[in-house]
Design an enzyme around this catalytic site. Structure first.
Site, PDB file in Angstrom:
ATOM      1  N   ASP A  67       0.856  -1.175   0.000  1.00 34.87           N
ATOM      2  CA  ASP A  67       0.000   0.000   0.000  1.00 34.87           C
ATOM      3  C   ASP A  67       0.900   1.235   0.000  1.00 34.87           C
ATOM      4  O   ASP A  67       1.531   1.561   1.008  1.00 34.87           O
ATOM      5  CB  ASP A  67      -0.899   0.013   1.239  1.00 34.87           C
ATOM      6  CG  ASP A  67      -1.982  -1.058   1.201  1.00 34.87           C
ATOM      7  OD1 ASP A  67      -1.764  -2.111   0.569  1.00 34.87           O
ATOM      8  OD2 ASP A  67      -3.048  -0.847   1.810  1.00 34.87           O
ATOM      9  N   LYS A  91      -6.964   3.385  -3.420  1.00 36.24           N
ATOM     10  CA  LYS A  91      -7.384   3.372  -2.013  1.00 36.24           C
ATOM     11  C   LYS A  91      -7.598   4.800  -1.550  1.00 36.24           C
ATOM     12  O   LYS A  91      -6.841   5.695  -1.917  1.00 36.24           O
ATOM     13  CB  LYS A  91      -6.302   2.670  -1.182  1.00 36.24           C
ATOM     14  CG  LYS A  91      -6.498   2.660   0.312  1.00 36.24           C
ATOM     15  CD  LYS A  91      -5.342   1.927   0.990  1.00 36.24           C
ATOM     16  CE  LYS A  91      -5.390   2.055   2.503  1.00 36.24           C
ATOM     17  NZ  LYS A  91      -4.225   1.379   3.160  1.00 36.24           N
ATOM     18  N   LYS A 101     -10.324   0.194  -2.494  1.00 31.10           N
ATOM     19  CA  LYS A 101     -10.190  -0.004  -1.053  1.00 31.10           C
ATOM     20  C   LYS A 101     -10.510   1.287  -0.306  1.00 31.10           C
ATOM     21  O   LYS A 101      -9.694   2.199  -0.269  1.00 31.10           O
ATOM     22  CB  LYS A 101      -8.771  -0.473  -0.695  1.00 31.10           C
ATOM     23  CG  LYS A 101      -8.556  -0.696   0.805  1.00 31.10           C
ATOM     24  CD  LYS A 101      -7.155  -1.212   1.102  1.00 31.10           C
ATOM     25  CE  LYS A 101      -6.878  -1.297   2.596  1.00 31.10           C
ATOM     26  NZ  LYS A 101      -5.517  -1.812   2.890  1.00 31.10           N
TER      27      LYS A 101
END
Length: 333
Positions: A170, A233, A269
């Site tokens: 991430d 995300k 996400k």
């Protein structure tokens, strides 16, 4: 949103998008496409405001959707006081997120969370604790959460996390590129991060609460996908504003437009502030309505959360027993 889902039919590789789908290889930066991107904020906010009240699932259907939500959670601990013991306990919870007696009462086989997300220093602990499972370890990287460390160090951090056993990375983007409209710099940064990830799949954290406008969110989403992001995300969870429904709708529609143009499916996400079981149902209905059932699998949708799991387990216990247990009975670590 009335159909019952079967959350436990995942396989060993369901989490990895490159296994079942062509991986997003990205494309050349198309600045004309980026310049044409618009975001009708008032319309987006009106649509988002209708979501919590428009879809309702009850009883066994609700239990099934909540069990599905568990399989989509990146169970996360990103605190300065993280310890090896806390991470091991979190991994144990990821392996068995719901008590066996509750699963039996619900008629469900064993389930796991989608992943465990930790800092780089805890990757080896998490990998060891998850041996023998299909649960990948995700690591936050690139100077998380601000993304302001030297570029070479951010790339090296990715490489070290992959070498340590992280299957998902991430990364955080440089917000200044989006705020100043320097889309070429953002594209090149994201391409470098994607290359450093190798076979590990990469989630691009936009830190949407710091991007100023929904138009910036839409453009940053598109540029990161052009550069090869496997997921986009919302947040690090450290900003003052994290995942919201208007931001989610904006990003999801960017994903839809990117698939229509390129054929690549990119995951989504939301992270930060999603702590209640009812919130997970709203997000699942949003994904189903905007992108379809294929985005209700862990290779294309994740929640970045920790306390969410405790509330879902509490709701499932209520479904089985008719009584609410104390929240402390469902601790994460």
């Amino acid at each position: 949103m009335t159909d019952t889902l079967h959350p436990a039919t995942t396989t060993a590789t369901d989490q990895l998008p490159q296994v079942h789908l062509p991986r997003n290889d990205g494309m050349e930066l198309d600045l004309d496409w980026v310049a044409s991107v618009q975001a009708n904020t008032s319309a987006i906010e009106r649509r988002a405001a209708t979501l919590p009240g428009r879809r309702s699932v009850k009883k066994t259907h609700q239990a099934a959707w909540l069990a599905k939500a568990i399989t989509l959670i990146d169970l996360t601990t990103l605190s300065g006081d993280d310890t090896a013991g806390r991470v091991r306990r979190l991994c144990a919870k990821a392996r068995q997120p719901v008590r066996a007696d509750l699963l039996d009462a619900l008629g469900l086989p064993p389930i796991t969370t989608g992943a465990v997300c930790v800092y780089h220093d805890m990757i080896d602990v998490a990998v060891e604790a998850l041996q023998g499972t299909n649960i990948p370890v995700a690591a936050v990287s690139t100077g998380f959460p601000a993304g302001l460390s030297p570029f070479e160090l951010r790339v090296k951090e990715i490489e070290m996390s992959v070498a340590a056993g992280a299957k998902e990375i991430d990364i955080v983007i440089s917000r200044r590129h989006a705020l100043t409209g320097n889309w070429k710099a953002l594209y090149e940064e994201m391409r470098a991060f994607r290359s450093a990830c190798g076979e590990a799949h990469v989630k691009a954290i936009l830190a949407t609460g710091e991007l100023g406008t929904l138009r910036n969110v839409a453009k940053a989403s598109l540029v990161c996908m052009m550069a090869g992001a496997d997921f986009i995300k919302t947040s690090t969870g450290k900003e003052s504003v994290n995942a919201t429904l208007p931001v989610s709708l904006t990003m999801i529609r960017a994903i839809r437009a990117f698939e229509a143009r390129t054929g690549y499916k990119v995951g989504y996400k939301p992270a930060g502030g999603i702590s209640k079981a009812k919130d997970s149902l709203v997000y699942l209905s949003l994904m189903k309505e905007e992108l379809g059932n294929r985005w209700l699998q862990p290779d294309l949708f994740r929640f970045g959360a920790s306390s969410l799991l405790g509330d879902i387990e509490r709701q499932l216990e209520h479904h089985v027993t008719g009584a609410y247990s104390a929240g402390y009975r469902h601790g994460m670590g």
